[in-house]
Scaffold this active site. Sequence first.
Site, PDB file in Angstrom:
ATOM      1  N   LYS A   1       0.848  -1.201   0.000  1.00  0.00           N
ATOM      2  CA  LYS A   1       0.000   0.000   0.000  1.00  0.00           C
ATOM      3  C   LYS A   1       0.880   1.246   0.000  1.00  0.00           C
ATOM      4  CE  LYS A   1      -3.873   1.853   2.797  1.00  0.00           C
ATOM      5  NZ  LYS A   1      -4.687   1.615   3.996  1.00  0.00           N
TER       6      LYS A   1
ATOM      7  N   SER B   1      -9.668   1.591   3.109  1.00  0.00           N
ATOM      8  CA  SER B   1      -8.841   2.425   2.270  1.00  0.00           C
ATOM      9  C   SER B   1      -7.823   1.664   1.428  1.00  0.00           C
ATOM     10  CB  SER B   1      -8.107   3.437   3.147  1.00  0.00           C
ATOM     11  OG  SER B   1      -7.202   2.788   4.014  1.00  0.00           O
TER      12      SER B   1
ATOM     13  N   SER C   1      -9.718  -1.106   7.057  1.00  0.00           N
ATOM     14  CA  SER C   1      -9.205  -0.901   5.694  1.00  0.00           C
ATOM     15  C   SER C   1      -8.593  -2.107   5.022  1.00  0.00           C
ATOM     16  CB  SER C   1      -8.182   0.232   5.684  1.00  0.00           C
ATOM     17  OG  SER C   1      -8.858   1.449   5.708  1.00  0.00           O
TER      18      SER C   1
END
Length: 494
Positions: A93, A168, A192
């Site tokens: 990420k 997210s 997330s």
Amino acid sequence: MTGLKQIIHIYYKEMGKLTELKPFSSLIDTLQNEPSISIDIVKQCLYNIDNQQNLNAFVRTYDEEALATAAQVTHKLHQQKAGKLAGMVVGIKDLLCYQDHPVQASSKILEGFVSQFSATCVQRLVDEDAIIIGHQNCDEFGMGSSNENSAFGPVRNAIDTTRVPGGSSGGSAVAVQADMCHVALGTDTGGSVRQPAAFCGIIGLKPTYSRISRHGMIAYASSFDTIGIFAKDIRDCATVLEVVAGADTFDSTVSKQPVPHYSDYLTFGKKAKIAYLKETLAYTGLQDEIRLHTTATMDALKQAGHQVEAIDFPLLEYVLPTYYVLTTAEASANLARLDGVRYGYRSPSAHTIEELYTKTRSEGFGQEVQRRILLGAFVLGANHYEDCYIKAKKIRRLIKDKLQAILSDYDFILLPTTPSTAFKIGFNAHDPLAMYWADVYTTLASVAGLPAISIPNGTDHQNLPIGLQIIANSFEETHLLGFANYIMQLPKKI
Ligand code: GLN
């Protein structure tokens, strides 16, 4: 098309279609016998990335570097000196630092920033010869539930590209979903990893808070932030956890508890005592089909001789507000350092020092991040500190204690991961509160710091994946992974 891309296209031309990536755990013997297939695997991932650019899963790929690492891995495998992740392709990420590579938290404000060191979790993967293929798109600074809050644009769900992948860590979920890498590292502050895993039909693990070092993770809300793992295969997930977890001199909050060999314990032999919280299934915002699939799994567990019992949990309605008061407070403090003075974006039109701060922050941060900073400043302000911030901290303690009490009596808590399946892009975009409610079930384990996993649990009438969440007691990842594996193989009637 670059020379490299052309080579990859020629390589896969005959197939003329996207290719399914086999789990890393199933490739270990093949890799030992034929080490050069690690190069083919990287090419396959790059091909799948290149052919699905519409999904917008990656913000940066490290094509040539990944191929060069694969060549080194091949050599090490030949010499029998390779690490335990040799040949595993991993994406990270855009909140995780990787030395000498840019990292932006999908924000304009970190434009041009290059990491001087690697996050501990990333370094540990590299040390075991995993191949890092790129940085993945996410909501800016991890704030969002749909991956629509990214300076790089929204990520699309591969099952239906008009829908969100969740957030997210949406890019990380889609990259695994669409066979662009074996495993991805995301971050889970309030859901997330679990929520996008549910929306994309894959496995998403949030370990116990402090199980994995946060060193090199760009902070959102430090007392909640947890690094998590996406995979299609539970063994791949367990193997990565045992590599990245454990003590680290760079993070004083990380646990020193020994790290079990999780991948050795993926079976579940005993009869479990399972609780479900009545309020989670009674919630009116819960999509009927999700309720149906959750109860069908509970029925199957009962059929198989496990004990499943309902528990009252009237605190459920306080979980989400507690989470949003505390995380915005922590975020407003963590993001204060981004001001255009030291690094990243600096407004070109500032003439005074005050303008430098205000313009840089107004232009550099997206709308949702600004909203969170303002909310955080509000709850920490002298007028609201006691009745918002301190009160939320007390409620957090109550929630933790209550869950702890339940888990001293039961092995697991079962609940849906999300109240709905993946929604359309733009659906909640103008209603931040509706968006926050997407986290109603995931914030529970986050507020309490407990480990939780989302596993696929059927689909709705539109063929959209449904996630089931399992919460275990702190540091019980061994049981959690074993039980998750067991449920995924359990026959259900629906
Ligand atoms: N959707 C939640 C939020 O916006 C969770 C985010 C996360 O876990 N990083 O805060």
